[in-house]
Design an enzyme around this catalytic site. Structure first.
Site, PDB file in Angstrom:
ATOM      1  N   HIS A  51      32.520  37.306  48.365  1.00  0.00           N
ATOM      2  CA  HIS A  51      32.442  37.063  46.926  1.00  0.00           C
ATOM      3  C   HIS A  51      33.512  37.854  46.168  1.00  0.00           C
ATOM      4  O   HIS A  51      34.121  37.347  45.239  1.00  0.00           O
ATOM      5  CB  HIS A  51      31.044  37.453  46.450  1.00  0.00           C
ATOM      6  N   HIS A  97      27.485  30.405  39.973  1.00  0.00           N
ATOM      7  CA  HIS A  97      26.268  31.225  40.097  1.00  0.00           C
ATOM      8  C   HIS A  97      25.249  30.456  40.926  1.00  0.00           C
ATOM      9  O   HIS A  97      24.083  30.353  40.566  1.00  0.00           O
ATOM     10  CB  HIS A  97      25.726  31.615  38.716  1.00  0.00           C
TER      11      HIS A  97
END
Lengths: 744, 226
Positions: A51, A97
């Site tokens: 990430h 998200h």
């Protein structure tokens, strides 16, 4: 609870729980020249996570074009910035998200919106719009309905409260997203072109502040969690909770502070919180940073350095101020009732150093954390060539047409966007429902156009062409409202990168996108990668989402997707006519799965069409223009007819396959609705720009839409089209969410 | 004349109101922070839309304790026009300057869309330039806009013709389709729809213009007679 010792971390391989592989741990030891303690290992774990580090995608992302005269800030900052002329610029970025939204949909979506908002205002830009690109499984599933309704509520809950309009985006439904919904949020802001603020910790001795919410134990491990498969197996505590009221105060206070010139650098504490914000800011400035953790405001007693560094509590900013300007900042933050704490200093020794209770609890070279993070050339599988498909004709053309109109990918999405404040700030010229959104720049006769697109079905069938189509379609939508496409941002949502087949999809999709960016002169200025979108070994269809931004000079030139007065207008098909059903939604419904190649695409022709659409708007050669996309010409014509409340008659060219001509999703096409006395002007423009244009029919007063072929004819009542299109999503949601008026 | 647009922490339609007032009337406008305790220098006061204090607890429930709300009440008492839009309407009912309450929408969803309103009276400083019975288009954007009041209050509102606007198609479950009401002296108006979002052709409606023009005309006449 005692923290493990450096030796225990190694011997019991505890670093694995912190997200580090055996090889990565050895690399940490080598970089430090000693064994890392628990805090240090945790910091490496989050910053080297997929990430934060993009370690699997980095080598491929380098192939994106990222420069051009319009680019003021490319990738690597909190957001990209492009010039829109007259001294103004636009900052924008999209972020995923997905993982938090799969576990806690309301807060997952809300914090996604809040996070991207902070990335925009930290550039010194006043946010002007949100767009959201959403993907879910089919709505026949009760959990999917819950996820869908809660994600929409969460987006509205945050966006409406902070007072930034949600003006666009899209929603698609496919079984591939049943376990892995996608929630990609984009924010756009306006700033003076010469006042870009960057996330740099510059100036040795300058003070470093934490502003906003207190640091709590929420969200610890969020970044590593987003880099692992099967989020449902993971801790719910990794999901954060948003506070839009605090987010609004932070935004106003930071913009006010930035305007004073006291800010040296500023960054949101997003994924990996204090760790990534401090390390990244120090890295960009090429220096170091020292933090005294005892001074970080915390929500509860007994928080350890490890917890403080890895917390992902929302609504916190890290701010580096020019020394001596502290009082200016304090008075602004006090007025907004915001907490601010002096937590450290900028240094020149290149170290991230943390002190706590008088001791140094971590000391890591910033370069090792950020610049020297691992980069993987993961194995890329063999290319997959699309298989030719035989796609059957429907028994009933009208029935197939209505089936497409009621498919949730096509059907009216007002159930979604009625829950968003689309007009706050009073600058929305076009909100949801148009090809692209259009938001005015205050005090200037200028507007920013924006659209998001991305079709996983196309990319699954042909990753390279599908990637290119995502860019082409987003830019086409921007051009359709009359604006000039300037640049793109993207979210690359893919499966598990450790599988060579997934890496092949990623590599090819990036190649296709890069080619389209070059052809359309829309470089990539920001973006985000979301991998490990897989569940129980099943990867999602590769889904790159593109957000395109453009500029319209002169509000009067805006081109709607539906004409105000429609009767008597001629309908002109722009672009090459096609009757191939490859990759179409029709083909998926007819065959039970996506089949064939991705639809036809010619990037040079696409570029000519975009140029033509801008000329048509500038010269008011049409009353409305609508892009042809999912569902083909049939859906595009029906949407225009429904919007105008007026029937139409269309004649197809000779020799085409009727179902193919109606439902083909070939790219590079649009429909223009034209006043009879402007028809010649429009056809002249098309000829001059070498874009095929054919007068195919007109709006009539009749209550139906009719298409004639050489040996066939299909006629569908407007009322049936309306019923299918408008009731589809509310009726699929059934009792979970009935239309408001029905309950009154 | 000079206008005050009150800004609470969390207000987000303050600049929209300012833009509309400047555009429509050309008058000077000040954005006034919620800690102000004196508004005597202003001729008209706007409580704008938004989420004051995040609408935590209940929309408008915390904002009513701001110092500025006491100042607003004083100026209202003196007969100055006070208009509360959306969250401003909620603050006016919470602070007792208008009767009734605004509850969560019947369908429990936030709702943003263009609505048609019927102007029920032009006997007020806010509506004098409209025709009674006229249908106008003004957008709404709220989650807690369902007007509620006791039967006696509703009876009084009807009897005194203090319902200023009704929805043509009720979007939120408001009792008696009520979209906006006046106080007994008719100088305080609360309404859920946003007239500041309907003042320029590209906004899709210009029907909000006359609210600001009405207030301007009312105040200017008063000033010239004073």
């Amino acid at each position: 609870m005692r923290e493990p010792t450096p030796e225990e971390i190694r011997e019991r391989a505890l670093y694995r729980n912190l997200g580090l592989t055996d090889e990565e741990y050895e690399r940490v030891v080598e970089k430090l020249g000693r064994l890392p303690n628990y805090v240090e290992a945790g910091i490496f774990g989050v910053l080297w996570s997929e990430h934060c580090s993009y370690k699997s995608s980095k080598v491929h992302l380098r192939r994106f074009p990222t420069t051009g005269p319009q680019v003021l800030q490319g990738p690597g900052e909190n957001a990209g910035v492009v010039d829109i002329g007259d001294g103004f610029a636009v900052a924008f970025k999209m972020e995923s998200h997905n993982h938090p939204s799969a576990v806690e949909p309301y807060q997952g979506a809300a914090t996604g919106v809040g996070g991207i908002l902070r990335d925009i205002f930290t550039m010194g830009a006043r946010p002007i719009a949100f767009l959201d690109s959403l993907r879910f499984g089919p709505l026949d599933d009760v959990r999917t309905r819950y996820l869908f309704a809660q994600v929409v509520a969460g987006i509205g809950g945050y966006g409406n409260c902070v007072g930034i309009p949600t003006v666009g985006g899209e929603v698609q439904f496919s079984p591939t997203y049943r376990q892995n919904p996608l929630v990609n949020a984009m924010c756009v802001g306006i700033l003076r072109a010469d006042r870009i603020v960057r996330g740099e910790a510059k100036g040795v001795g300058n003070p470093v502040f934490v502003v906003g919410a207190r640091t709590g134990r929420d969200g610890i491990h969020g970044a590593t969690f987003a880099s692992a498969e099967d989020p449902e197996e993971k801790e719910r505590s990794a999901v954060q909770v948003g506070d839009p009221f605090l987010g609004k105060l932070l935004m106003e206070a930071c913009l006010e502070l930035i305007a004073t010139g006291a800010v040296v650098g500023i960054q949101d504490m997003g994924a990996a919180g204090l760790t990534s914000s401090s390390a990244e800011m120090a890295s960009r400035a090429g220096g170091g940073i020292e933090l005294v953790l005892d001074r970080v405001p915390v929500r509860e007693t007994g928080m350890t350095p490890y917890e403080m560094m890895l917390s992902e509590s929302q609504e916190r900013m890290l701010v580096v101020l020019e020394r001596g300007k502290e009082e200016t900042a304090f008075s602004i933050f006090r007025r907004y009732g915001l907490e601010v704490a002096d937590v450290g200093r900028v240094t020149d020794d290149g170290m991230l150093r943390l002190r706590w209770r008088g001791e140094v609890v971590a000391e890591i070279p910033v370069r090792a954390l950020v610049d020297e993070a691992p980069v993987y050339e993961r194995p890329v599988g063999p290319p997959v060539s699309p298989k030719p498909a035989s796609i059957p004709d429907p028994r009933d053309l009208a029935g197939a047409w209505l089936d497409l109109m009621r498919h949730p990918n096509v059907a009216d999405k007002s159930w979604v966007y009625r829950q968003y404040d689309t007009m706050v700030r009073a600058q929305t010229v076009f909100g949801p429902g148009m090809d692209a959104a259009l938001v005015k720049v205050p005090d200037l006769d200028k507007a920013v156009a924006m659209a998001t697109d991305g079709n996983g079905r196309y990319v699954r069938l042909n990753p390279k062409k599908g990637g290119a189509i995502a860019v082409a379609e987003a830019a086409r939508n921007v051009a359709a409202v009359g604006a000039k496409p300037l640049a793109i941002t993207n979210c690359l949502n893919f499966g598990n990168p450790e599988k060579p087949a997934v890496m092949r999809q990623l590599a090819d999709a990036i190649d296709g996108m890069a080619e389209a960016c070059r052809a359309l002169d829309t470089p990539v200025v920001s973006g985000n990668v979301s991998l490990y979108n897989e569940s129980r070994g099943q990867d999602i269809d590769p889904t790159p989402i593109v957000g395109c931004v453009g500029v319209l000079d002169g509000i009067v030139r805006r081109m709607p997707s539906v004409p105000r007065e429609s009767r008597g207008l001629k309908l002109v098909v722009l672009g090459r006519e096609d009757d191939a059903l490859d990759g179409s939604l029709y083909a998926e419904l007819a065959c039970g799965e996506p089949v064939g190649d991705a639809p036809y695409l010619d990037l040079a022709a696409e570029r000519r069409l975009h140029d033509l659409l801008q000329r048509i708007a500038a010269e008011r050669a049409a009353e409305a223009v609508h892009d042809v996309s999912e569902g083909g010409l049939a859906v595009a014509v029906a949407e225009m007819a429904l919007g105008a409340g007026c029937g139409a008659v269309i004649v197809a060219p000779d020799g085409v396959r009727p179902a193919g001509w109606l439902f083909s999703e070939a790219q590079g096409r649009a429909i223009a609705a034209v006043l009879p006395d402007r028809l010649e002007a429009l056809l002249d423009l098309a000829r001059a720009l070498d874009v095929p244009a054919r007068v195919a029919g007109e709006f009539t007063g009749a209550p139906h839409v009719e298409v004639s072929f050489a040996e066939d004819r299909v006629r569908v009542p407007l009322a049936d089209l309306a019923e299918a299109y408008r009731n589809a999503i509310p009726s699929l949601l059934g009792q979970d969410a009935v239309d408001s008026r029905a309950t009154l | 004349m000079r206008w005050a647009v009150v800004v609470f922490p969390g207000s987000n339609c303050d600049r929209d109101a300012e833009q509309a007032i400047r555009l429509v009337t050309g008058d000077p406008v000040d954005l006034v922070w919620h800690d102000a305790d004196d508004l005597s220098g202003y001729d008209a006061i706007v409580l704008p839309g938004g989420f004051s204090y995040g609408d935590y607890l209940r929309a408008g429930a915390i904002a009513r304790f701001s110092p500025v709300v006491r100042a607003v009440a004083r100026e209202a008492e003196r007969g100055k026009p006070v208009i509360g839009i959306c969250n401003g309407f909620q603050i006016l009912t919470e602070s007792g300057l208008l009767p009734g309450a605004l509850l969560p929408n019947r369908h429990l969803q936030f709702r943003c869309e263009m609505t048609e309103l019927r102007v029920e009276t032009n006997d007020s400083p806010f509506t004098r330039l409209y025709t009674p019975g006229e249908v106008i288009r003004i957008p709404i954007a709220h989650g807690e806009g369902r007007y509620h009041a006791e039967p006696e209050v509703l009876e009084e509102l009807r009897r005194e013709r203090r319902v200023a606007f009704r929805y043509v198609e009720n979007p939120n479950g408001s009792v008696d389709d009520i979209a906006g009401i006046l106080n007994p002296k008719r100088n305080v108006l609360g309404l859920m729809p946003h007239p500041e979002r309907a003042v320029i052709d590209w906004m899709g409606s210009e029907d909000g213009i006359r609210i600001f023009q009405s207030i301007h005309a009312h105040v200017e006449e008063g000033l010239s007679h004073a």
